[in-house]
Motif scaffolding. Structure first.
Motif, PDB file in Angstrom:
ATOM      1  N   PHE A 202       0.842  -1.205   0.000  1.00  0.00           N
ATOM      2  CA  PHE A 202       0.000   0.000   0.000  1.00  0.00           C
ATOM      3  C   PHE A 202       0.877   1.255   0.000  1.00  0.00           C
ATOM      4  O   PHE A 202       0.687   2.164  -0.810  1.00  0.00           O
ATOM      5  N   MET A 203       1.859   1.283   0.905  1.00  0.00           N
ATOM      6  CA  MET A 203       2.734   2.456   0.991  1.00  0.00           C
ATOM      7  C   MET A 203       3.543   2.623  -0.294  1.00  0.00           C
ATOM      8  O   MET A 203       3.677   3.736  -0.807  1.00  0.00           O
TER       9      MET A 203
ATOM     10  N   VAL B 143       8.793   1.696   9.354  1.00  0.00           N
ATOM     11  CA  VAL B 143       8.771   1.570   7.890  1.00  0.00           C
ATOM     12  C   VAL B 143       9.957   0.738   7.427  1.00  0.00           C
ATOM     13  O   VAL B 143      11.030   0.768   8.024  1.00  0.00           O
ATOM     14  N   SER B 144       9.753   0.012   6.355  1.00  0.00           N
ATOM     15  CA  SER B 144      10.800  -0.865   5.815  1.00  0.00           C
ATOM     16  C   SER B 144      11.897  -0.013   5.166  1.00  0.00           C
ATOM     17  O   SER B 144      11.676   1.162   4.858  1.00  0.00           O
ATOM     18  N   PRO B 145      13.073  -0.597   4.945  1.00  0.00           N
ATOM     19  CA  PRO B 145      14.146   0.150   4.274  1.00  0.00           C
ATOM     20  C   PRO B 145      13.724   0.713   2.916  1.00  0.00           C
ATOM     21  O   PRO B 145      14.122   1.824   2.554  1.00  0.00           O
ATOM     22  N   ILE B 146      12.890  -0.028   2.180  1.00  0.00           N
ATOM     23  CA  ILE B 146      12.478   0.447   0.844  1.00  0.00           C
ATOM     24  C   ILE B 146      11.561   1.657   0.963  1.00  0.00           C
ATOM     25  O   ILE B 146      11.703   2.647   0.238  1.00  0.00           O
ATOM     26  N   VAL B 147      10.601   1.585   1.911  1.00  0.00           N
ATOM     27  CA  VAL B 147       9.704   2.722   2.117  1.00  0.00           C
ATOM     28  C   VAL B 147      10.513   3.926   2.612  1.00  0.00           C
ATOM     29  O   VAL B 147      10.301   5.060   2.170  1.00  0.00           O
ATOM     30  N   LEU B 148      11.459   3.671   3.503  1.00  0.00           N
ATOM     31  CA  LEU B 148      12.296   4.745   4.038  1.00  0.00           C
ATOM     32  C   LEU B 148      13.053   5.446   2.912  1.00  0.00           C
ATOM     33  O   LEU B 148      13.096   6.679   2.838  1.00  0.00           O
ATOM     34  N   GLU B 149      13.616   4.662   2.025  1.00  0.00           N
ATOM     35  CA  GLU B 149      14.375   5.224   0.902  1.00  0.00           C
ATOM     36  C   GLU B 149      13.470   6.089   0.011  1.00  0.00           C
ATOM     37  O   GLU B 149      13.865   7.169  -0.430  1.00  0.00           O
ATOM     38  N   LEU B 150      12.241   5.588  -0.204  1.00  0.00           N
ATOM     39  CA  LEU B 150      11.277   6.336  -1.010  1.00  0.00           C
ATOM     40  C   LEU B 150      10.910   7.657  -0.329  1.00  0.00           C
ATOM     41  O   LEU B 150      10.864   8.718  -0.961  1.00  0.00           O
ATOM     42  N   LEU B 175       2.975  13.602   8.392  1.00  0.00           N
ATOM     43  CA  LEU B 175       1.541  13.677   8.128  1.00  0.00           C
ATOM     44  C   LEU B 175       1.114  12.607   7.132  1.00  0.00           C
ATOM     45  O   LEU B 175       0.082  11.960   7.305  1.00  0.00           O
ATOM     46  N   SER B 176       1.935  12.412   6.089  1.00  0.00           N
ATOM     47  CA  SER B 176       1.574  11.441   5.063  1.00  0.00           C
ATOM     48  C   SER B 176       1.645  10.021   5.604  1.00  0.00           C
ATOM     49  O   SER B 176       0.729   9.227   5.394  1.00  0.00           O
ATOM     50  N   VAL B 177       2.734   9.708   6.325  1.00  0.00           N
ATOM     51  CA  VAL B 177       2.877   8.356   6.878  1.00  0.00           C
ATOM     52  C   VAL B 177       1.774   8.088   7.897  1.00  0.00           C
ATOM     53  O   VAL B 177       1.117   7.039   7.866  1.00  0.00           O
ATOM     54  N   LYS B 178       1.537   9.050   8.795  1.00  0.00           N
ATOM     55  CA  LYS B 178       0.488   8.908   9.807  1.00  0.00           C
ATOM     56  C   LYS B 178      -0.883   8.743   9.143  1.00  0.00           C
ATOM     57  O   LYS B 178      -1.631   7.814   9.448  1.00  0.00           O
ATOM     58  N   GLY B 179      -1.184   9.623   8.193  1.00  0.00           N
ATOM     59  CA  GLY B 179      -2.500   9.598   7.548  1.00  0.00           C
ATOM     60  C   GLY B 179      -2.725   8.316   6.760  1.00  0.00           C
ATOM     61  O   GLY B 179      -3.769   7.668   6.897  1.00  0.00           O
ATOM     62  N   LEU B 180      -1.739   7.933   5.945  1.00  0.00           N
ATOM     63  CA  LEU B 180      -1.905   6.720   5.127  1.00  0.00           C
ATOM     64  C   LEU B 180      -1.982   5.483   6.008  1.00  0.00           C
ATOM     65  O   LEU B 180      -2.761   4.563   5.738  1.00  0.00           O
ATOM     66  N   GLU B 182      -3.095   5.324   9.093  1.00  0.00           N
ATOM     67  CA  GLU B 182      -4.412   5.300   9.738  1.00  0.00           C
ATOM     68  C   GLU B 182      -5.497   4.830   8.767  1.00  0.00           C
ATOM     69  O   GLU B 182      -6.381   4.046   9.140  1.00  0.00           O
ATOM     70  N   LYS B 183      -5.433   5.322   7.534  1.00  0.00           N
ATOM     71  CA  LYS B 183      -6.427   4.907   6.527  1.00  0.00           C
ATOM     72  C   LYS B 183      -6.315   3.400   6.262  1.00  0.00           C
ATOM     73  O   LYS B 183      -7.320   2.713   6.097  1.00  0.00           O
ATOM     74  N   PHE B 184      -5.068   2.931   6.203  1.00  0.00           N
ATOM     75  CA  PHE B 184      -4.854   1.495   5.985  1.00  0.00           C
ATOM     76  C   PHE B 184      -5.432   0.696   7.149  1.00  0.00           C
ATOM     77  O   PHE B 184      -6.151  -0.289   6.947  1.00  0.00           O
TER      78      PHE B 184
END
Lengths: 212, 212
Positions: A202-203, B143-150, B175-180, B182-184
């Protein structure tokens, strides 16, 4: 989803070939890493345009070069829109495109420009919510009234009373709807109208669409 | 998800109360429509700040007013970040907040500022990928290393060789990580680490995070 028959929500079965003149294989993850060739029959003026844009002769065009090249076609695009274009036509974040991807970008934009002009019947340079709905439909995307309202409120940058979307924001809107719909379809293998994501997927799906 | 135990991908079981001093009920869809009251025990200086920002005495603060109010606290925020803040703290697109939401915004930003400063140990005004990972962890997000890199490649607006994220982009990232997340979580009712979306729900979930 009230009123939407299952599986019809995003243009399943819509006729994409005419709407997306996309050469086979353009979504390869390596598309932006290996210099590609122009598809057979490419307009020579498009080739010259690519060579002019590719100032260091590397065989690739970067984001700034693409922005300049597109602007010379009487269109202005923010770097954000250019990044979204590059992401969606290469499926990578490398921000470089070769001849093949450049050709896809060029023809897609030409197609979207034609659709925009068709629906902007009063030549105001803007299309309203109803026209945006029709334009997206002709691209194969059927969005609900609620999604349409959200799109118009997002992509209307004017401060007018009547909501309307200008050309560059229309392109960004098309790119987002097209890109998100394709990502959703990739996960909706059974064509059920529903898609399941792990948190990681998703992310990784959504983040590339955020500020680029 | 390799290396991530199921269900641990986004801080399930992380200690949120200290990290999010959120008054009960702040996510009501009507939060931004009905003028709210300050929670009991609110700092009087925060109340004065709200009243100064609410220039027409309407009981609401709009996006421009919030941007000015936050900037007076020695922070600068783009209107985009302000819109994302307003969306996430009201769960609506009305772009108005009352006293209760203003209080939440204020304390969350204060908390995030503290975390940013804690991890920006050399006072450079930037945090690197490792520090961002630690900062997100302390907010309850793993967050995973890949998400962190992104994230770092998205929110690094500098042109330096070493990737780093400045304060205002850090806030947008949070805000984006928190919001997404929470939505997930809202869709991952069974806490399975996977969430299923209809196309409509997917679009309505993701589109608000795109350019605001």
């Amino acid at each position: 989803m009230a009123g939407y028959p299952p599986g019809s929500g995003y243009g399943y079965g819509a006729p994409p070939p005419a709407a997306y003149p996309v050469p086979p294989g353009y979504r390869s993850p390596f598309a932006a890493l290996v210099p590609s060739a122009f598809p057979p029959g490419t307009d020579p003026s498009l080739m010259s345009c690519f060579q002019m844009a590719d100032q260091d002769g590397s065989g690739f065009i970067d984001d700034m070069e693409l922005q300049r090249a597109l602007s010379s076609y009487n269109q202005t695009f923010s770097l954000r829109t250019v990044h979204l274009l590059m992401y969606l036509f290469t499926n990578t974040n490398t921000r470089k495109i070769g001849p093949k991807e450049f050709t896809s970008v060029f023809y897609s934009l030409q197609n979207w420009r034609g659709i925009f002009e068709r629906y902007d019947s009063d030549r105001s340079g803007k299309i309203d919510a109803y026209e945006l709905r029709e334009a997206l439909l002709s691209l194969g995307f059927s969005v609900s009234p609620i999604v349409l309202e959200l799109l118009v409120s997002k992509y209307d940058k004017s401060s007018g009373i009547y909501k309307a979307v200008e050309y560059d924001n229309f392109i960004e809107c098309c790119l987002s709807v097209k890109g998100l719909t394709e990502k959703f379809k990739e996960k909706d293998i059974a064509y059920s109208g529903s898609a399941t994501f792990t948190y990681e997927a998703f992310m990784l799906t959504v983040l590339p669409f955020l500020i680029a």
